[in-house]
Scaffold this motif. Structure first.
Motif, PDB file in Angstrom:
ATOM      1  N   PRO A 146     -19.112  -9.273   5.152  1.00 21.42           N
ATOM      2  CA  PRO A 146     -19.369  -8.963   6.571  1.00 21.42           C
ATOM      3  C   PRO A 146     -18.113  -9.002   7.427  1.00 21.42           C
ATOM      4  O   PRO A 146     -18.055  -8.351   8.474  1.00 21.42           O
ATOM      5  CB  PRO A 146     -20.368 -10.045   6.991  1.00 21.42           C
ATOM      6  N   LEU A 147     -17.110  -9.733   6.985  1.00 25.69           N
ATOM      7  CA  LEU A 147     -15.848  -9.813   7.730  1.00 25.69           C
ATOM      8  C   LEU A 147     -14.824  -8.808   7.237  1.00 25.69           C
ATOM      9  O   LEU A 147     -13.654  -8.863   7.622  1.00 25.69           O
ATOM     10  CB  LEU A 147     -15.283 -11.223   7.641  1.00 25.69           C
ATOM     11  N   GLY A 148     -15.244  -7.909   6.337  1.00 26.66           N
ATOM     12  CA  GLY A 148     -14.336  -6.883   5.838  1.00 26.66           C
ATOM     13  C   GLY A 148     -13.346  -7.385   4.812  1.00 26.66           C
ATOM     14  O   GLY A 148     -12.254  -6.824   4.661  1.00 26.66           O
ATOM     15  N   ILE A 149     -13.678  -8.425   4.065  1.00 29.43           N
ATOM     16  CA  ILE A 149     -12.776  -9.023   3.068  1.00 29.43           C
ATOM     17  C   ILE A 149     -13.386  -8.852   1.691  1.00 29.43           C
ATOM     18  O   ILE A 149     -14.574  -9.136   1.492  1.00 29.43           O
ATOM     19  CB  ILE A 149     -12.543 -10.519   3.361  1.00 29.43           C
ATOM     20  N   ASP A 150     -12.603  -8.379   0.761  1.00 28.44           N
ATOM     21  CA  ASP A 150     -13.062  -8.281  -0.623  1.00 28.44           C
ATOM     22  C   ASP A 150     -12.985  -9.669  -1.251  1.00 28.44           C
ATOM     23  O   ASP A 150     -11.892 -10.230  -1.412  1.00 28.44           O
ATOM     24  CB  ASP A 150     -12.164  -7.310  -1.399  1.00 28.44           C
ATOM     25  N   PRO A 151     -14.121 -10.246  -1.612  1.00 27.96           N
ATOM     26  CA  PRO A 151     -14.088 -11.634  -2.125  1.00 27.96           C
ATOM     27  C   PRO A 151     -13.411 -11.773  -3.476  1.00 27.96           C
ATOM     28  O   PRO A 151     -13.064 -12.885  -3.874  1.00 27.96           O
ATOM     29  CB  PRO A 151     -15.577 -12.000  -2.208  1.00 27.96           C
ATOM     30  N   TYR A 152     -13.227 -10.658  -4.199  1.00 27.95           N
ATOM     31  CA  TYR A 152     -12.612 -10.739  -5.514  1.00 27.95           C
ATOM     32  C   TYR A 152     -11.253 -10.057  -5.555  1.00 27.95           C
ATOM     33  O   TYR A 152     -10.748  -9.707  -6.625  1.00 27.95           O
ATOM     34  CB  TYR A 152     -13.530 -10.122  -6.572  1.00 27.95           C
ATOM     35  N   ALA A 153     -10.641  -9.851  -4.402  1.00 28.77           N
ATOM     36  CA  ALA A 153      -9.291  -9.280  -4.374  1.00 28.77           C
ATOM     37  C   ALA A 153      -8.293 -10.302  -4.923  1.00 28.77           C
ATOM     38  O   ALA A 153      -8.535 -11.510  -4.947  1.00 28.77           O
ATOM     39  CB  ALA A 153      -8.915  -8.882  -2.950  1.00 28.77           C
ATOM     40  N   LYS A 154      -7.158  -9.769  -5.369  1.00 28.64           N
ATOM     41  CA  LYS A 154      -6.116 -10.643  -5.904  1.00 28.64           C
ATOM     42  C   LYS A 154      -5.706 -11.656  -4.844  1.00 28.64           C
ATOM     43  O   LYS A 154      -5.354 -11.285  -3.714  1.00 28.64           O
ATOM     44  CB  LYS A 154      -4.909  -9.810  -6.329  1.00 28.64           C
ATOM     45  N   PRO A 155      -5.723 -12.936  -5.170  1.00 27.09           N
ATOM     46  CA  PRO A 155      -5.448 -13.959  -4.150  1.00 27.09           C
ATOM     47  C   PRO A 155      -4.005 -13.880  -3.660  1.00 27.09           C
ATOM     48  O   PRO A 155      -3.075 -13.657  -4.420  1.00 27.09           O
ATOM     49  CB  PRO A 155      -5.708 -15.277  -4.894  1.00 27.09           C
ATOM     50  N   LYS A 156      -3.876 -14.032  -2.348  1.00 25.29           N
ATOM     51  CA  LYS A 156      -2.544 -14.068  -1.743  1.00 25.29           C
ATOM     52  C   LYS A 156      -2.442 -15.300  -0.861  1.00 25.29           C
ATOM     53  O   LYS A 156      -2.073 -15.254   0.299  1.00 25.29           O
ATOM     54  CB  LYS A 156      -2.295 -12.807  -0.921  1.00 25.29           C
ATOM     55  N   LYS A 157      -2.826 -16.418  -1.427  1.00 29.32           N
ATOM     56  CA  LYS A 157      -2.820 -17.667  -0.678  1.00 29.32           C
ATOM     57  C   LYS A 157      -1.403 -18.238  -0.626  1.00 29.32           C
ATOM     58  O   LYS A 157      -0.623 -18.093  -1.571  1.00 29.32           O
ATOM     59  CB  LYS A 157      -3.751 -18.685  -1.334  1.00 29.32           C
ATOM     60  N   PRO A 158      -1.034 -18.913   0.424  1.00 24.58           N
ATOM     61  CA  PRO A 158       0.281 -19.554   0.486  1.00 24.58           C
ATOM     62  C   PRO A 158       0.513 -20.528  -0.645  1.00 24.58           C
ATOM     63  O   PRO A 158       1.610 -20.734  -1.091  1.00 24.58           O
ATOM     64  CB  PRO A 158       0.257 -20.280   1.850  1.00 24.58           C
ATOM     65  N   ARG A 159      -0.616 -21.104  -1.132  1.00 22.10           N
ATOM     66  CA  ARG A 159      -0.481 -22.073  -2.213  1.00 22.10           C
ATOM     67  C   ARG A 159       0.097 -21.422  -3.459  1.00 22.10           C
ATOM     68  O   ARG A 159       0.934 -21.982  -4.154  1.00 22.10           O
ATOM     69  CB  ARG A 159      -1.854 -22.658  -2.542  1.00 22.10           C
ATOM     70  N   ALA A 160      -0.299 -20.156  -3.760  1.00 26.58           N
ATOM     71  CA  ALA A 160       0.221 -19.460  -4.926  1.00 26.58           C
ATOM     72  C   ALA A 160       1.697 -19.132  -4.743  1.00 26.58           C
ATOM     73  O   ALA A 160       2.487 -19.221  -5.653  1.00 26.58           O
ATOM     74  CB  ALA A 160      -0.591 -18.202  -5.197  1.00 26.58           C
ATOM     75  N   LYS A 161       2.093 -18.721  -3.513  1.00 24.96           N
ATOM     76  CA  LYS A 161       3.483 -18.391  -3.258  1.00 24.96           C
ATOM     77  C   LYS A 161       4.360 -19.629  -3.369  1.00 24.96           C
ATOM     78  O   LYS A 161       5.443 -19.601  -3.904  1.00 24.96           O
ATOM     79  CB  LYS A 161       3.620 -17.782  -1.870  1.00 24.96           C
ATOM     80  N   ALA A 162       3.864 -20.732  -2.830  1.00 22.10           N
ATOM     81  CA  ALA A 162       4.649 -21.960  -2.897  1.00 22.10           C
ATOM     82  C   ALA A 162       4.837 -22.409  -4.322  1.00 22.10           C
ATOM     83  O   ALA A 162       5.858 -22.986  -4.675  1.00 22.10           O
ATOM     84  CB  ALA A 162       3.957 -23.060  -2.080  1.00 22.10           C
ATOM     85  N   ALA A 163       3.834 -22.164  -5.172  1.00 22.11           N
ATOM     86  CA  ALA A 163       3.959 -22.584  -6.563  1.00 22.11           C
ATOM     87  C   ALA A 163       4.923 -21.708  -7.336  1.00 22.11           C
ATOM     88  O   ALA A 163       5.519 -22.124  -8.310  1.00 22.11           O
ATOM     89  CB  ALA A 163       2.581 -22.580  -7.233  1.00 22.11           C
ATOM     90  N   ALA A 164       5.056 -20.433  -6.899  1.00 19.48           N
ATOM     91  CA  ALA A 164       5.908 -19.513  -7.640  1.00 19.48           C
ATOM     92  C   ALA A 164       7.383 -19.847  -7.469  1.00 19.48           C
ATOM     93  O   ALA A 164       8.181 -19.665  -8.370  1.00 19.48           O
ATOM     94  CB  ALA A 164       5.649 -18.077  -7.194  1.00 19.48           C
ATOM     95  N   VAL A 165       7.752 -20.363  -6.302  1.00 16.60           N
ATOM     96  CA  VAL A 165       9.169 -20.664  -6.060  1.00 16.60           C
ATOM     97  C   VAL A 165       9.666 -21.788  -6.940  1.00 16.60           C
ATOM     98  O   VAL A 165      10.663 -21.636  -7.630  1.00 16.60           O
ATOM     99  CB  VAL A 165       9.378 -20.969  -4.565  1.00 16.60           C
ATOM    100  N   PRO A 166       8.966 -22.951  -6.993  1.00 21.64           N
ATOM    101  CA  PRO A 166       9.449 -23.993  -7.912  1.00 21.64           C
ATOM    102  C   PRO A 166       9.444 -23.545  -9.355  1.00 21.64           C
ATOM    103  O   PRO A 166      10.304 -23.941 -10.123  1.00 21.64           O
ATOM    104  CB  PRO A 166       8.462 -25.143  -7.675  1.00 21.64           C
TER     105      PRO A 166
END
Length: 565
Positions: A146-166
């Motif tokens: 209802p909010l126009g968001i695909d619930p199964y889209a590839k996650p782009k959470k900050p948590r994933a980005k932060a984990a990629a740097v270390p």
């Protein structure tokens, strides 16, 4: 005849529908989703609404099935006129009061959180999305669409980005080789001056009286960057020089070498590295110019032919005491016979990567009775045999203090027996890449000890893949008190306790234990505690060492592959 497309009252076009779907749409009821994957998102508590509640919906809700993008733009994204927005179950919820969930950090996968839109608790997954209008609140799966968001889209959470740097930093750190060494303080004034001289070497007219050591330092620096040219080379020439070492003369041609001989007539020792442009005529000129030359070392005189060598040997005769040459394909058996005949006072002879060198060369060499240092390395001809080496050592071994037989692949345990038998004064021994067995090396050192031979000072047994307990135990027993330079590179099976026993070597300064697979942090600690003279340790390939490896001031440990310093 194809089915006719139905039109809404507002003119919006819909696809073909069944009679039941049309009837329900007239009542404001949306057609059920027939997509089997989309239906999985529906929750059990989303029951159909009663007809009475459906009929009570605003008229605008009844148009939701056929609304197009223009309608959304005109109506503010499809929100109701009174500021309410449809909830995840289809009921209208006033904006700003849909949920009282406080902002929070996204929890770990599998934990429960409250939805920032509907307020219901849901399990966190890798696809959990952040609310687009309420930062730091998170949506359950039914509230996403209802909010126009695909619930199964590839996650782009900050948590994933932060984990990629270390992770990337961790990989880079793992590939980084750590050199443990004491950081030096402020550079000496003399070093700063040398750096300035080297930076502007093309503008220097003369080096003056700066001392032999500092002049050698300047030569090293400019040779490293290959800025030693016929013009800059003249800075190191003088009639009073008796020793000259130039570390990279790639840019010097025949005329520059002739100039060297003219301006340095009193040279007694000459060492030229990477002298690929030296020619036959160069040695002919030196034979006439350098009448006091006793020591000659050349690396890479590819273009010098036999005639040049022969004329030079005849001119130097009894004066020449040391001759070292690396990578010269023109030296043949006749050249070696002339060298031995014309220069009987040779004390040092080094022949490395000579294209035609084989067992026949050893026959004339056996006539050099005054030899103290012999190096026959990487012969290019037929491999030298144990029998030929035994005859040579029997003839000249009594005065040898240094023997280098690296990369003679056909030599084996019999040569060790010959060395123990014929070389009583030996202190420097290099047998890297020679096929030796653990038992034979052990017997060799025990034999030296039984004959009360002096301990070895320099031992190179690199790539002795079969060497282990017996060899190292006997080596320590015979030469532990004297050895200063030791290479065990490639002893893959030697036990860590045997390596730790090197702590009984008080004079050991340089140690290479690369690819000794059983070496650990505790092994290195024993060595650092027990070897007070140790300054350099090489540990390439010792993958049991960690970032907690012990350190000691003044000792450089090179080759540790670690994740962190």
């Amino acid at each position: 005849m194809p089915p006719r497309r139905a039109r809404n009252a507002d003119g919006a076009v819909r696809g073909p529908t069944s009679a039941l779907t049309s009837f329900l749409a007239g009542l404001g009821v949306e057609a059920p989703n027939t997509n089997p994957y989309a239906r999985r998102e529906e929750t059990a508590d989303e029951a159909p609404l009663p007809v009475e509640e459906v009929s009570a919906r605003p008229s605008k809700r009844r148009r939701a099935v056929s609304v197009d993008s223009d309608d959304l733009d005109a109506d503010g994204g499809g929100d109701d006129d009174d500021g309410s927005s449809p909830g995840p179950s289809g009921s209208a919820t006033p904006s700003g009061a849909t949920s009282s969930v406080a902002p929070s950090t996204l929890k770990d996968i599998g934990e429960m959180m409250e939805c920032g839109e509907c307020g219901k608790r849901f399990p966190v997954t890798q696809y959990t999305k952040e609310h687009p209008r309420k930062p730091r609140t998170w949506l359950c799966t039914p509230c996403c669409r209802p909010l126009g968001i695909d619930p199964y889209a590839k996650p782009k959470k900050p948590r994933a980005k932060a984990a990629a740097v270390p992770q990337r930093q961790k990989k880079d750190a793992r590939n980084k080789i750590v050199h443990y060494e004491v950081t030096k303080g402020a550079p000496a004034l003399s070093e700063m001056c040398i750096d300035i001289i080297c930076q502007y070497i093309e503008d220097v007219d003369a080096l003056g009286e700066i001392g032999r050591d500092r002049m050698d330092r300047v030569c090293k620096v400019i040779s490293k960057s290959r800025r030693l040219t016929p013009e800059t080379a003249k800075l190191f020439y003088s009639a009073g020089r008796t020793e000259l070492t130039m570390y990279d003369v790639t840019n010097l041609d025949h005329n520059a070498f002739v100039t060297l001989g003219t301006l340095c007539p009193n040279l007694e020792s000459l060492n030229l590295q990477y002298c690929g442009q030296m020619m036959t005529d160069t040695l002919v000129h030196w034979a006439k110019q350098l009448r006091k030359l006793k020591d000659l070392e050349l690396f890479g005189p590819f273009l010098v032919r036999k005639q040049g060598w022969i004329e030079f040997f005849k001119a130097r005769g009894n004066v020449l005491e040391s001759f070292s040459v690396t990578q010269s394909p023109r030296i043949d058996l006749e050249t070696m016979e002339v060298l031995v005949e014309e220069c009987p006072n040779l004390r040092v002879l080094k022949l490395e990567e000579i294209g035609q060198l084989d067992s026949d060369f050893l026959v004339p060499i056996a006539k050099l009775k005054k030899l103290e240092s012999l190096a026959i390395i990487s012969p290019g001809g037929t491999p030298i045999s144990d029998a030929a080496m035994d005859e040579l050592l029997a003839a000249i071994g009594k005065n040898l203090t240094s023997l280098d037989l690296r990369n003679n692949t056909e030599l084996g345990d019999e040569t060790l027996t010959s060395i123990a038998k014929h070389c009583p004064k030996l202190t420097h021994l290099s047998l890297a890449h020679v096929g030796l067995s653990d038992a034979a090396v052990g017997r060799f050192f025990w034999a030296l000890k039984a004959k009360h031979r002096p301990g070895l000072v320099h031992v190179d047994l690199e790539k002795g893949h079969d060497l282990a307990h017996e060899a190292l135990t006997a080596l320590i027993a015979q030469s532990g008190s004297t050895v200063r330079w030791l290479s065990l590179l490639g002893w893959r099976n030697v036990p860590a306790d045997d390596v730790a026993a090197l702590a009984a070597c008080p004079n050991l300064a340089y140690l290479d234990i690369g690819w000794c697979r059983h070496v650990t942090d505790f092994t290195l600690k024993d060595l650092l505690d027990g070897c007070p003279a140790l300054t350099n340790v090489r540990v390439w390939g010792c993958n049991n060492l960690t970032d907690r490896v012990p350190r000691r001031r003044g000792v450089k440990v090179v080759g540790i592959e670690t994740h962190a310093i």
